[in-house]
Design a protein around this motif. Structure first.
Motif, PDB file in Angstrom:
ATOM      1  N   ALA A   1      -7.644   2.830   3.552  1.00 27.99           N
ATOM      2  CA  ALA A   1      -7.064   1.456   3.230  1.00 27.99           C
ATOM      3  C   ALA A   1      -8.210   0.316   3.224  1.00 27.99           C
ATOM      4  O   ALA A   1      -8.003  -0.608   2.690  1.00 27.99           O
ATOM      5  N   ASP A   2      -9.254   0.662   4.137  1.00 26.66           N
ATOM      6  CA  ASP A   2     -10.325  -0.322   4.235  1.00 26.66           C
ATOM      7  C   ASP A   2     -11.223  -0.508   2.913  1.00 26.66           C
ATOM      8  O   ASP A   2     -12.179  -1.129   2.844  1.00 26.66           O
ATOM      9  N   GLU A   3     -11.083   0.640   2.100  1.00 28.02           N
ATOM     10  CA  GLU A   3     -11.774   0.883   0.719  1.00 28.02           C
ATOM     11  C   GLU A   3     -10.736   0.007  -0.436  1.00 28.02           C
ATOM     12  O   GLU A   3     -11.629  -0.242  -1.441  1.00 28.02           O
ATOM     13  N   VAL A   4      -9.910  -0.137  -0.116  1.00 28.07           N
ATOM     14  CA  VAL A   4      -8.930  -0.678  -1.126  1.00 28.07           C
ATOM     15  C   VAL A   4      -9.068  -2.366  -1.418  1.00 28.07           C
ATOM     16  O   VAL A   4      -9.001  -2.976  -0.293  1.00 28.07           O
ATOM     17  N   VAL A   5      -9.201  -2.496  -2.751  1.00 30.86           N
ATOM     18  CA  VAL A   5      -9.721  -4.161  -2.858  1.00 30.86           C
ATOM     19  C   VAL A   5      -8.252  -4.544  -3.771  1.00 30.86           C
ATOM     20  O   VAL A   5      -7.858  -4.180  -4.813  1.00 30.86           O
ATOM     21  N   VAL A   6      -7.754  -5.587  -2.887  1.00 31.91           N
ATOM     22  CA  VAL A   6      -6.343  -6.254  -3.599  1.00 31.91           C
ATOM     23  C   VAL A   6      -6.712  -7.241  -4.344  1.00 31.91           C
ATOM     24  O   VAL A   6      -7.360  -8.435  -3.969  1.00 31.91           O
ATOM     25  N   ILE A   7      -6.514  -7.197  -5.608  1.00 31.22           N
ATOM     26  CA  ILE A   7      -6.880  -8.117  -6.610  1.00 31.22           C
ATOM     27  C   ILE A   7      -5.789  -9.303  -6.618  1.00 31.22           C
ATOM     28  O   ILE A   7      -6.107 -10.468  -6.744  1.00 31.22           O
ATOM     29  N   HIS A   8      -4.431  -8.619  -6.569  1.00 33.24           N
ATOM     30  CA  HIS A   8      -3.393  -9.620  -6.810  1.00 33.24           C
ATOM     31  C   HIS A   8      -2.088  -9.412  -6.244  1.00 33.24           C
ATOM     32  O   HIS A   8      -1.761  -8.047  -6.396  1.00 33.24           O
TER      33      HIS A   8
ATOM     34  N   ILE B   1       0.722  -2.127  -9.880  1.00 32.06           N
ATOM     35  CA  ILE B   1       1.807  -1.500  -9.120  1.00 32.06           C
ATOM     36  C   ILE B   1       3.058  -2.465  -9.357  1.00 32.06           C
ATOM     37  O   ILE B   1       2.889  -3.636  -9.051  1.00 32.06           O
ATOM     38  N   ARG B   2       4.037  -1.730 -10.053  1.00 39.53           N
ATOM     39  CA  ARG B   2       5.213  -2.344 -10.342  1.00 39.53           C
ATOM     40  C   ARG B   2       6.499  -1.732 -10.004  1.00 39.53           C
ATOM     41  O   ARG B   2       6.306  -0.333 -10.234  1.00 39.53           O
ATOM     42  N   GLU B   3       7.323  -1.958  -9.244  1.00 37.18           N
ATOM     43  CA  GLU B   3       8.564  -1.246  -8.961  1.00 37.18           C
ATOM     44  C   GLU B   3       9.249  -0.230 -10.031  1.00 37.18           C
ATOM     45  O   GLU B   3       9.557  -1.184 -11.080  1.00 37.18           O
TER      46      GLU B   3
ATOM     47  N   LEU C   1       0.926  -1.214   0.148  1.00 37.97           N
ATOM     48  CA  LEU C   1      -0.032  -0.142   0.127  1.00 37.97           C
ATOM     49  C   LEU C   1       1.030   1.131   0.029  1.00 37.97           C
ATOM     50  O   LEU C   1       0.641   2.382  -0.578  1.00 37.97           O
ATOM     51  N   ARG C   2       1.863   1.210   0.660  1.00 35.86           N
ATOM     52  CA  ARG C   2       2.972   2.500   0.668  1.00 35.86           C
ATOM     53  C   ARG C   2       3.377   2.656  -0.605  1.00 35.86           C
ATOM     54  O   ARG C   2       3.430   3.788  -1.041  1.00 35.86           O
TER      55      ARG C   2
ATOM     56  N   LEU D   1      -4.648  -3.718  -7.543  1.00 38.25           N
ATOM     57  CA  LEU D   1      -5.546  -3.395  -6.623  1.00 38.25           C
ATOM     58  C   LEU D   1      -6.517  -2.304  -7.537  1.00 38.25           C
ATOM     59  O   LEU D   1      -6.256  -1.860  -8.578  1.00 38.25           O
ATOM     60  N   ALA D   2      -7.801  -1.996  -6.723  1.00 41.57           N
ATOM     61  CA  ALA D   2      -8.760  -1.168  -7.267  1.00 41.57           C
ATOM     62  C   ALA D   2      -9.655  -0.814  -6.144  1.00 41.57           C
ATOM     63  O   ALA D   2      -9.605  -1.116  -4.982  1.00 41.57           O
ATOM     64  N   TRP D   3     -10.293   0.329  -6.418  1.00 44.07           N
ATOM     65  CA  TRP D   3     -11.453   0.643  -5.402  1.00 44.07           C
ATOM     66  C   TRP D   3     -12.500   1.499  -6.171  1.00 44.07           C
ATOM     67  O   TRP D   3     -12.425   1.968  -7.523  1.00 44.07           O
ATOM     68  N   MET D   4     -13.827   1.516  -5.832  1.00 40.52           N
ATOM     69  CA  MET D   4     -14.718   2.303  -6.204  1.00 40.52           C
ATOM     70  C   MET D   4     -15.403   3.231  -5.452  1.00 40.52           C
ATOM     71  O   MET D   4     -15.833   2.639  -4.113  1.00 40.52           O
ATOM     72  N   SER D   5     -15.398   4.371  -5.454  1.00 38.31           N
ATOM     73  CA  SER D   5     -15.804   5.531  -4.437  1.00 38.31           C
ATOM     74  C   SER D   5     -17.428   5.691  -4.347  1.00 38.31           C
ATOM     75  O   SER D   5     -17.886   6.061  -3.589  1.00 38.31           O
TER      76      SER D   5
END
Length: 276
Positions: free
Chosen positions: A132-139, A162-164, A115-116, A148-152
């Protein structure tokens, strides 16, 4: 009215039947002025008498015709029958609150580094980092990489790959027209990682899809060689409505898709081809 001029009376006297309380009227005696009582005043006297007679006739007519006649009962105005309103189709309530992840899709202690790294990436204008409690971790690819994703709300989404060193976000509004039955959004594949320009076999595309409903699982149907697994996570809105976020990868070069290759939900109600 009837006018009598008896011969026994003086020339300038007359008896007139005038209206009264009796149905037959009342006999009244009138004395004409002296100026009329002249040898030449006979014609004028007759005109005056006739005028008086006409006046009394009008009065008598008013007494008889003016009697109150029985009135017909007034009929009530016709009342139009009330038309019952047509039933309207029930619309699904608009979810203005954010969706929250279910089960393993919720971010936990193991996802802190992830997440950071994700929150450090610049977001598109108008879209903020959610709680953080609205973030959906997909993979979870590893401790610092993944999707990850989220829907407001039910119309607004954000998707992060997210890739370094080369992370990216895609945010916006869901299309008005669904790309396919049961699908809300399908983004074309993006290149995942490139080790070197000469090693094209390691280049892969990652697709992102939002499907209606949950928590049924999605899986490949007749997948081709080199096809990556389907990663998925479910989120639920306060209304109870659920959506499923999907990512899957496949070779970007030198790969032929079978015509019948697709991804389907376990109940076979939602299917879409690859790539979509």
């Amino acid at each position: 009215m009837t006018v009598f001029a008896p011969q026994a009376m003086a020339v300038c006297d007359a008896v007139v039947l005038s209206p009264g309380h009796s149905p037959l009227g009342t006999l009244r005696r009138y004395r004409l002025p002296d100026k009329i009582c002249t040898p030449g005043g006979g014609v004028l006297r007759e005109r005056i008498l006739m005028s008086a007679a006409v006046t009394l006739l009008v009065a008598l007519a008013g007494c008889t015709s003016g009697a109150e006649q029985p009135r017909e009962d007034s009929k009530p105005a016709a009342v139009k029958p009330s038309v019952a309103p047509r039933p309207t189709a029930k619309q699904r309530p608009y979810d203005k609150m954010p969706a929250r992840p279910l089960g393993k899709a919720a971010a936990g202690g193991r996802d802190r580094a992830f997440l950071r790294a994700a929150f450090a990436v610049q977001k598109p204008v108008g879209h903020e980092v959610p709680p953080a409690d609205e973030v959906v971790v997909i993979h979870r690819l590893d401790a610092k990489n993944g999707e990850l994703a989220w829907m407001s709300d039910e119309r607004t989404y954000c998707y992060g790959k997210i890739r370094e060193g080369y992370s990216s976000y895609t945010c916006g509004e869901l299309p008005e027209k669904a790309p396919a039955p049961g699908l809300l959004l399908s983004l074309p594949g993006e290149h995942d990682r490139v080790t070197s320009e000469g090693n094209l076999d390691e280049v892969r595309n990652v697709n992102f899809v939002i499907a209606e409903g949950g928590p049924e699982r999605f899986a490949h149907v007749k997948p081709g060689k080199g096809m990556g697994p389907v990663h998925q996570a479910v989120a639920r809105f306060p209304s109870g409505r659920m959506v499923t976020f999907l990512t899957f990868d496949y070779p970007a070069h030198g790969y032929e898709f079978a015509p019948e290759a697709e991804i389907c939900r376990s109940d076979q109600e939602v299917c879409f081809p690859i790539p979509y």
